[in-house]
Design a protein around this motif. Structure first.
Motif, PDB file in Angstrom:
ATOM      1  N   ILE A  54       0.852  -1.190   0.000  1.00  0.00           N
ATOM      2  CA  ILE A  54       0.000   0.000   0.000  1.00  0.00           C
ATOM      3  C   ILE A  54       0.887   1.239   0.000  1.00  0.00           C
ATOM      4  CG2 ILE A  54      -0.236  -0.081   2.550  1.00  0.00           C
ATOM      5  CD1 ILE A  54      -3.093   1.134   2.070  1.00  0.00           C
ATOM      6  N   ARG A  56       2.344   4.748   0.831  1.00  0.00           N
ATOM      7  CA  ARG A  56       2.348   5.522   2.077  1.00  0.00           C
ATOM      8  C   ARG A  56       1.441   6.740   1.970  1.00  0.00           C
ATOM      9  NH1 ARG A  56       5.974   4.162   5.818  1.00  0.00           N
ATOM     10  NH2 ARG A  56       7.651   2.756   5.227  1.00  0.00           N
ATOM     11  N   SER A  58      -1.463   6.723   0.669  1.00  0.00           N
ATOM     12  CA  SER A  58      -2.874   6.337   0.676  1.00  0.00           C
ATOM     13  C   SER A  58      -3.574   6.923   1.894  1.00  0.00           C
ATOM     14  CB  SER A  58      -3.005   4.811   0.695  1.00  0.00           C
ATOM     15  OG  SER A  58      -4.344   4.451   0.973  1.00  0.00           O
ATOM     16  N   ILE A  61      -3.904   4.357   4.735  1.00  0.00           N
ATOM     17  CA  ILE A  61      -2.743   3.618   5.251  1.00  0.00           C
ATOM     18  C   ILE A  61      -2.885   3.309   6.742  1.00  0.00           C
ATOM     19  CG2 ILE A  61      -1.311   5.702   5.610  1.00  0.00           C
ATOM     20  CD1 ILE A  61       0.708   3.177   4.268  1.00  0.00           C
ATOM     21  N   THR A  65      -2.737  -0.435   8.289  1.00  0.00           N
ATOM     22  CA  THR A  65      -1.623  -0.871   9.145  1.00  0.00           C
ATOM     23  C   THR A  65      -2.114  -1.273  10.536  1.00  0.00           C
ATOM     24  OG1 THR A  65      -1.172   1.450   9.607  1.00  0.00           O
ATOM     25  CG2 THR A  65       0.236   0.374   7.981  1.00  0.00           C
ATOM     26  N   GLN A 123       4.328  -6.822   8.478  1.00  0.00           N
ATOM     27  CA  GLN A 123       4.384  -5.582   7.696  1.00  0.00           C
ATOM     28  C   GLN A 123       5.849  -5.226   7.498  1.00  0.00           C
ATOM     29  OE1 GLN A 123       1.959  -2.483   9.464  1.00  0.00           O
ATOM     30  NE2 GLN A 123       0.184  -3.841   9.643  1.00  0.00           N
ATOM     31  N   HIS A 129       6.139   2.492  -0.315  1.00  0.00           N
ATOM     32  CA  HIS A 129       5.019   1.593  -0.024  1.00  0.00           C
ATOM     33  C   HIS A 129       5.307   0.807   1.260  1.00  0.00           C
ATOM     34  CE1 HIS A 129       3.587   2.537  -3.997  1.00  0.00           C
ATOM     35  NE2 HIS A 129       2.585   1.679  -3.907  1.00  0.00           N
TER      36      HIS A 129
END
Ligand SMILES: Cc1cc2nc3c(=O)[nH]c(=O)nc-3n(C[C@H](O)[C@H](O)[C@H](O)COP(=O)(O)O)c2cc1C
Length: 320
Positions: A54, A56, A58, A61, A65, A123, A129
């Motif tokens: 994804i 950063r 977005s 985000i 997360t 993650q 991203h």
């Protein structure tokens, strides 16, 4: 990125053809969240794991997360509008959808090729991203063609034929009709296909207009001569009262007594329609021998586009 030109890097990456997914989750207030993503990939079979990344930048985000679960939807070839919708900002991406719920309450969309319901496992940093790895808890898979993303556009996936594909001969003298002329190709394909029906027509003493009239009655019975005439006009044939009487004399239809009466198939006529349909289906099958189902579907889509583009407003037998 000093030495690498961002635009050509992006273009080069775009040559890697992918599927298209929508990844969904819920935020802490229970709101549905979803993003179109083509960075999806498989990671591990045992344990089953998948990843996507994804941006950063977005707006979602933080939601992703902190999410405990997410669902990856592998989109089907007819879901390109949905894919575009889930990539737009400032719209209600779930408007008009009634998603069911997966683990962690994540929204599940319908009509996809496959769905992977995941627990957030890891993650990782990935430059601009973040790489999200999910452990697959459940999945389902359907026999639907996947949507493809190629060179910045949605596309279809077509398998390569296993044998040699006959090349389309485009050579012709300037100003002359060429072998890849659409009228020639469609006309020749039609007449070669139709030739397969001739023995069946001869066996039942049917002319071409009779065949078209019977096939229209096979779609919906009880049409008048003028309705049939209008329906078969796309073929350049005509259904008149002479044709109706011939079919009646052969015992294939009953004609009502009023002027412009309705024709109804007799049981013998219904039997002939079934036989003609079987012969036409066999001719279809032979013509498409070796075609992948996706090629057959695509062929029909292209032919429908040609029909629509050239339609002077004729009725369709299936809707009229
Ligand atoms: C075909 C396609 C693939 C995309 N792939 C990704 C992706 O893998 N990761 C990502 O963060 N955004 C991807 N995007 C962009 C997002 O869908 C979305 O437009 C962007 O994140 C902005 O919306 P947001 O702020 O709600 O995230 C893709 C968009 C399209 C049309």
């Amino acid at each position: 990125m000093d030495s690498i030109d961002a635009k050509s890097f992006r273009q080069a990456l775009g040559s890697f053809t992918t599927g298209v997914t929508i990844v969904t989750t819920v935020d802490q207030d229970g709101n549905n969240v979803g993003v179109t993503a083509n960075s999806f990939n498989s990671v591990s079979l045992d344990p089953p794991m998948v990843l996507w990344s994804i941006a950063r930048t977005s707006s979602n985000i933080a939601t992703f997360t902190s999410a405990s679960h997410f669902a990856v939807h592998i989109l089907a070839s007819d879901q390109d509008v949905l894919a575009s919708h889930f990539s737009k900002r400032g719209v209600d991406r779930f408007a008009g959808l009634s998603p069911s719920r997966g683990p962690g309450g994540v929204p599940l969309l319908d009509g996809c090729t496959a769905r992977f319901q995941c627990r957030m496992a890891f993650q990782y940093e990935g430059g601009d991203h973040l790489i999200l790895v999910g452990e697959v808890l459940e999945f389902d898979h359907h026999d639907r063609e996947p949507l493809v993303f190629k060179g910045g556009r949605y596309a279809f996936a077509l398998p390569k034929a296993s044998g040699p594909i006959p090349a389309v001969d485009t050579s012709s003298a300037p100003g002359a009709f060429a072998p890849d002329f659409l009228i020639y190709q469609l006309g020749r394909a039609y007449h070669q296909l139709f030739a397969r029906l001739r023995p069946e027509l001869d066996r039942h003493q049917l002319g071409i207009a009779d065949y078209f009239a019977l096939s229209m009655l096979g779609v919906r019975d009880g049409r008048t001569v003028s309705e049939l005439d209008r329906l078969v006009s796309y073929s350049g044939n005509h259904v008149d009262i002479g044709c109706a009487r011939r079919l009646s004399d052969l015992g294939f239809v009953d004609i009502g007594s009023q002027a412009d009466a309705r024709l109804t198939l007799t049981s013998q006529g219904q039997h002939v329609v079934v036989e003609l349909l079987a012969a036409a289906q066999a001719a279809n099958d032979d013509a498409e021998n070796g075609f992948d189902p996706s090629e057959s579907r695509l062929l029909r889509q292209f032919l429908n586009r040609v029909i629509t583009a050239t339609d002077p407003g004729l009725p369709s037998p299936w809707s009229a």
